[in-house]
Design a protein around this motif. Structure first.
Motif, PDB file in Angstrom:
ATOM      1  N   PRO A  36     -13.487  15.009  16.960  1.00  0.00           N
ATOM      2  CA  PRO A  36     -12.501  14.087  17.534  1.00  0.00           C
ATOM      3  C   PRO A  36     -11.132  14.196  16.859  1.00  0.00           C
ATOM      4  O   PRO A  36     -10.114  13.881  17.477  1.00  0.00           O
ATOM      5  N   ASP A  37     -11.110  14.638  15.614  1.00  0.00           N
ATOM      6  CA  ASP A  37      -9.845  14.750  14.887  1.00  0.00           C
ATOM      7  C   ASP A  37      -8.924  15.812  15.479  1.00  0.00           C
ATOM      8  O   ASP A  37      -7.713  15.819  15.218  1.00  0.00           O
ATOM      9  N   LEU A  38      -9.495  16.717  16.274  1.00  0.00           N
ATOM     10  CA  LEU A  38      -8.690  17.800  16.851  1.00  0.00           C
ATOM     11  C   LEU A  38      -7.832  17.346  18.026  1.00  0.00           C
ATOM     12  O   LEU A  38      -7.049  18.135  18.568  1.00  0.00           O
ATOM     13  N   GLU A  39      -7.948  16.075  18.426  1.00  0.00           N
ATOM     14  CA  GLU A  39      -7.173  15.570  19.562  1.00  0.00           C
ATOM     15  C   GLU A  39      -5.673  15.725  19.338  1.00  0.00           C
ATOM     16  O   GLU A  39      -4.896  15.926  20.276  1.00  0.00           O
ATOM     17  N   ASN A  40      -5.251  15.645  18.082  1.00  0.00           N
ATOM     18  CA  ASN A  40      -3.826  15.796  17.761  1.00  0.00           C
ATOM     19  C   ASN A  40      -3.297  17.198  18.040  1.00  0.00           C
ATOM     20  O   ASN A  40      -2.077  17.412  18.065  1.00  0.00           O
ATOM     21  N   TYR A  41      -4.204  18.141  18.247  1.00  0.00           N
ATOM     22  CA  TYR A  41      -3.790  19.529  18.505  1.00  0.00           C
ATOM     23  C   TYR A  41      -3.948  19.905  19.982  1.00  0.00           C
ATOM     24  O   TYR A  41      -3.839  21.075  20.333  1.00  0.00           O
ATOM     25  N   ALA A  42      -4.163  18.897  20.837  1.00  0.00           N
ATOM     26  CA  ALA A  42      -4.329  19.155  22.272  1.00  0.00           C
ATOM     27  C   ALA A  42      -3.057  19.746  22.873  1.00  0.00           C
ATOM     28  O   ALA A  42      -3.114  20.455  23.878  1.00  0.00           O
ATOM     29  N   TRP A  43      -1.924  19.493  22.227  1.00  0.00           N
ATOM     30  CA  TRP A  43      -0.652  20.012  22.747  1.00  0.00           C
ATOM     31  C   TRP A  43      -0.651  21.549  22.778  1.00  0.00           C
ATOM     32  O   TRP A  43      -0.002  22.155  23.633  1.00  0.00           O
ATOM     33  N   ILE A  44      -1.400  22.157  21.872  1.00  0.00           N
ATOM     34  CA  ILE A  44      -1.462  23.623  21.844  1.00  0.00           C
ATOM     35  C   ILE A  44      -2.105  24.150  23.129  1.00  0.00           C
ATOM     36  O   ILE A  44      -1.625  25.121  23.731  1.00  0.00           O
ATOM     37  N   ILE A  45      -3.191  23.490  23.552  1.00  0.00           N
ATOM     38  CA  ILE A  45      -3.868  23.883  24.794  1.00  0.00           C
ATOM     39  C   ILE A  45      -2.929  23.688  25.977  1.00  0.00           C
ATOM     40  O   ILE A  45      -2.810  24.560  26.848  1.00  0.00           O
ATOM     41  N   PHE A  46      -2.250  22.542  26.002  1.00  0.00           N
ATOM     42  CA  PHE A  46      -1.344  22.228  27.108  1.00  0.00           C
ATOM     43  C   PHE A  46      -0.212  23.246  27.206  1.00  0.00           C
ATOM     44  O   PHE A  46       0.142  23.701  28.292  1.00  0.00           O
ATOM     45  N   VAL A  47       0.341  23.623  26.067  1.00  0.00           N
ATOM     46  CA  VAL A  47       1.437  24.602  26.041  1.00  0.00           C
ATOM     47  C   VAL A  47       0.945  25.968  26.505  1.00  0.00           C
ATOM     48  O   VAL A  47       1.627  26.665  27.274  1.00  0.00           O
ATOM     49  N   LEU A  48      -0.247  26.372  26.063  1.00  0.00           N
ATOM     50  CA  LEU A  48      -0.809  27.662  26.482  1.00  0.00           C
ATOM     51  C   LEU A  48      -1.031  27.708  27.995  1.00  0.00           C
ATOM     52  O   LEU A  48      -0.727  28.713  28.641  1.00  0.00           O
ATOM     53  N   VAL A  49      -1.527  26.609  28.549  1.00  0.00           N
ATOM     54  CA  VAL A  49      -1.729  26.541  30.008  1.00  0.00           C
ATOM     55  C   VAL A  49      -0.385  26.648  30.724  1.00  0.00           C
ATOM     56  O   VAL A  49      -0.254  27.351  31.734  1.00  0.00           O
ATOM     57  N   SER A  50       0.631  25.966  30.198  1.00  0.00           N
ATOM     58  CA  SER A  50       1.969  26.008  30.797  1.00  0.00           C
ATOM     59  C   SER A  50       2.517  27.434  30.812  1.00  0.00           C
ATOM     60  O   SER A  50       3.092  27.887  31.809  1.00  0.00           O
ATOM     61  N   ILE A  51       2.320  28.151  29.715  1.00  0.00           N
ATOM     62  CA  ILE A  51       2.786  29.539  29.615  1.00  0.00           C
ATOM     63  C   ILE A  51       2.089  30.420  30.639  1.00  0.00           C
ATOM     64  O   ILE A  51       2.729  31.224  31.338  1.00  0.00           O
ATOM     65  N   ILE A  52       0.768  30.258  30.759  1.00  0.00           N
ATOM     66  CA  ILE A  52      -0.009  31.073  31.709  1.00  0.00           C
ATOM     67  C   ILE A  52       0.423  30.791  33.144  1.00  0.00           C
ATOM     68  O   ILE A  52       0.620  31.719  33.946  1.00  0.00           O
ATOM     69  N   ILE A  53       0.602  29.509  33.474  1.00  0.00           N
ATOM     70  CA  ILE A  53       0.973  29.130  34.837  1.00  0.00           C
ATOM     71  C   ILE A  53       2.357  29.668  35.191  1.00  0.00           C
ATOM     72  O   ILE A  53       2.552  30.255  36.266  1.00  0.00           O
ATOM     73  N   VAL A  54       3.324  29.478  34.309  1.00  0.00           N
ATOM     74  CA  VAL A  54       4.694  29.945  34.568  1.00  0.00           C
ATOM     75  C   VAL A  54       4.719  31.457  34.753  1.00  0.00           C
ATOM     76  O   VAL A  54       5.337  31.983  35.691  1.00  0.00           O
ATOM     77  N   THR A  55       4.038  32.177  33.871  1.00  0.00           N
ATOM     78  CA  THR A  55       4.024  33.643  33.941  1.00  0.00           C
ATOM     79  C   THR A  55       3.337  34.140  35.214  1.00  0.00           C
ATOM     80  O   THR A  55       3.864  35.020  35.911  1.00  0.00           O
ATOM     81  N   ALA A  56       2.188  33.555  35.526  1.00  0.00           N
ATOM     82  CA  ALA A  56       1.417  34.003  36.691  1.00  0.00           C
ATOM     83  C   ALA A  56       2.144  33.730  38.005  1.00  0.00           C
ATOM     84  O   ALA A  56       2.229  34.607  38.878  1.00  0.00           O
ATOM     85  N   VAL A  57       2.685  32.532  38.157  1.00  0.00           N
ATOM     86  CA  VAL A  57       3.314  32.162  39.432  1.00  0.00           C
ATOM     87  C   VAL A  57       4.626  32.914  39.640  1.00  0.00           C
ATOM     88  O   VAL A  57       4.923  33.362  40.756  1.00  0.00           O
TER      89      VAL A  57
END
Length: 413
Positions: free
Chosen positions: A213-234
């Motif tokens: 549960p302590d890893l919740e503070n690092y969820a932004w890393i996942i969100f940023v990675l998804v954003s990068i993939i989506i922007v690049t792919a589209v």
């Protein structure tokens, strides 16, 4: 700018008609009209300017019907789309809105990358244009900016409905209670929407909190990675789709209009509650940007429809893809992209499959073999003898079907 002027006139002098600028629908209609006028009236002048500067498309002989006749057609027409989008937005939108700011940055960022690519192709006589690694670096950079901004900016929040029992208690006390009071306080969240499932909200933090549960503070890393993939792919998908007259602009207009519906209902607390979807405060302002963008795309089609008087070039295609990606992420509908942007996905996959299969068969049999007659997919149909107007029309029809399916996901789960 006009928005702030008329807001001032309304507050200070109750100027007749000034209150209209307080209505989202009125400003969206104005944005469409302005962008259409700019793209159609001034688009012709921009095309003439490009023609005088001899910014013509250099056509590689791929053996496609009608290909040779297109040589010399002005390119970099994406400038028309960019100007016709930004000018109405600067006049009519709330410029302090973080979503509007992010979309303006996206337009200028991707437009610059595309312009550099087109400039190198034309004026440096380099058919390859900007090297692929630099394009990807630019796309990754934008994805990073978008992801970090949407995660850390204070104005990017969501509101969730209160538990049903608590809502019933509040309604029992006051049957006329405002809809807004049936929602919890605004909070930052990494939640998004997964289409076609009953409980359609998914939190990116769940991908790592199962470990601890302590890893919740690092969820932004996942969100940023998804954003990068989506922007690049589209953005790459839009770039590949821009291969025949009117295909990319028409397909993109359908996609963006659909995203406009999502932005409008997601930013409206009444519709959000009725449709049981995520309420995102302030995101409705994106509707103004989308209205201007749709108007610009349709106006560009005036000159880009077969036979094209201008091509958008990477200046337009990369910008279009970037804007679509950012809007989808902002309204938390990025996982709907494989459906909504199915044309882009098919174009991307056709290239990936073609290249991979060719390399595999060359290594195994000593001779490369192909799945399609040519990739991207629209060239396969050209090689099959279909006229490009028929291909474009049928792709638009498929795009409309995918848009309807995407809208239906608001209720079908």
């Amino acid at each position: 700018m006009l928005y702030y002027l008329f807001e001032y006139l309304e507050k200070q002098f109750q100027f007749p008609g000034a209150s209209l600028f307080g209505f989202l629908t009125f400003r969206a209609a104005m944005a469409v009209i302005l962008s259409l006028l700019i793209s159609t009236i001034y688009g012709k002048r921009i095309i003439e300017f490009l023609r005088k500067k001899q910014v013509g498309e250099t056509i590689r002989d791929l053996g496609l019907e009608g290909q040779v006749e297109k040589a010399g057609t002005p390119t970099m027409g994406g400038i028309i789309i960019i100007l016709a989008t930004l000018l109405p937005v600067l006049l009519i939108a709330k410029l302090e809105n973080i979503y509007i700011i992010l979309l303006i940055i996206t337009t200028l960022w991707m437009g610059t990358i595309g312009f550099i690519d087109d400039y190198i192709k034309k004026f440096k006589n380099d058919k390859e244009g900007l090297k692929g690694k630099f394009k990807v670096l630019g796309q990754v950079g934008l994805g990073l900016i978008v992801g970090l901004t949407l995660y850390f900016h204070d104005d990017v929040t969501i509101k969730e409905e209160l538990p049903l029992q608590q809502q019933q208690e509040l309604l029992a006390e006051n049957p006329n209670i405002p809809e807004a009071q049936l929602f919890d306080v605004a909070e930052k969240s990494t939640k998004t929407t997964i289409p076609f499932v009953k409980n359609n909200e998914f939190d990116y933090s769940n991908l790592i909190t199962w470990i601890s549960p302590d890893l919740e503070n690092y969820a932004w890393i996942i969100f940023v990675l998804v954003s990068i993939i989506i922007v690049t792919a589209v953005s790459n998908g839009a770039n590949l789709t821009d291969g025949i007259d009117g295909l990319a602009a028409g397909t993109s207009a359908i996609v963006v209009l659909t995203l406009g519906i999502f932005a409008w209902v997601s930013g409206n607390i009444i519709f959000s509650k009725y449709l049981n979807i995520m309420y995102i405060p302030q995101v409705e302002e994106i509707t103004i940007y989308i209205a201007a963008f749709v108007g610009a795309l349709v106006g560009f089609l005036w000159y880009n429809a077969y036979p094209a008087q201008v091509f958008m070039g990477d200046t337009g295609s990369l910008t279009i893809g970037g804007i679509i990606a950012v809007i989808a992420i902002a309204v938390r509908k990025e996982w709907l992209i494989p459906v909504l942007c199915g044309i882009f996905l098919a174009e991307n996959l056709s290239v990936m499959l073609q290249v991979s299969y060719f390399k595999y068969t060359k290594k195994k049999y000593g001779e490369g073999r192909r799945i399609f007659k040519m990739s991207p997919l629209h060239h396969h149909y050209q090689k099959s003898g279909y006229h490009e107007s028929k291909i474009v029309t049928r792709f638009w029809i498929v795009g409309i079907l995918l848009a309807i399916i995407s809208i239906v996901t608001l209720k079908i789960r």
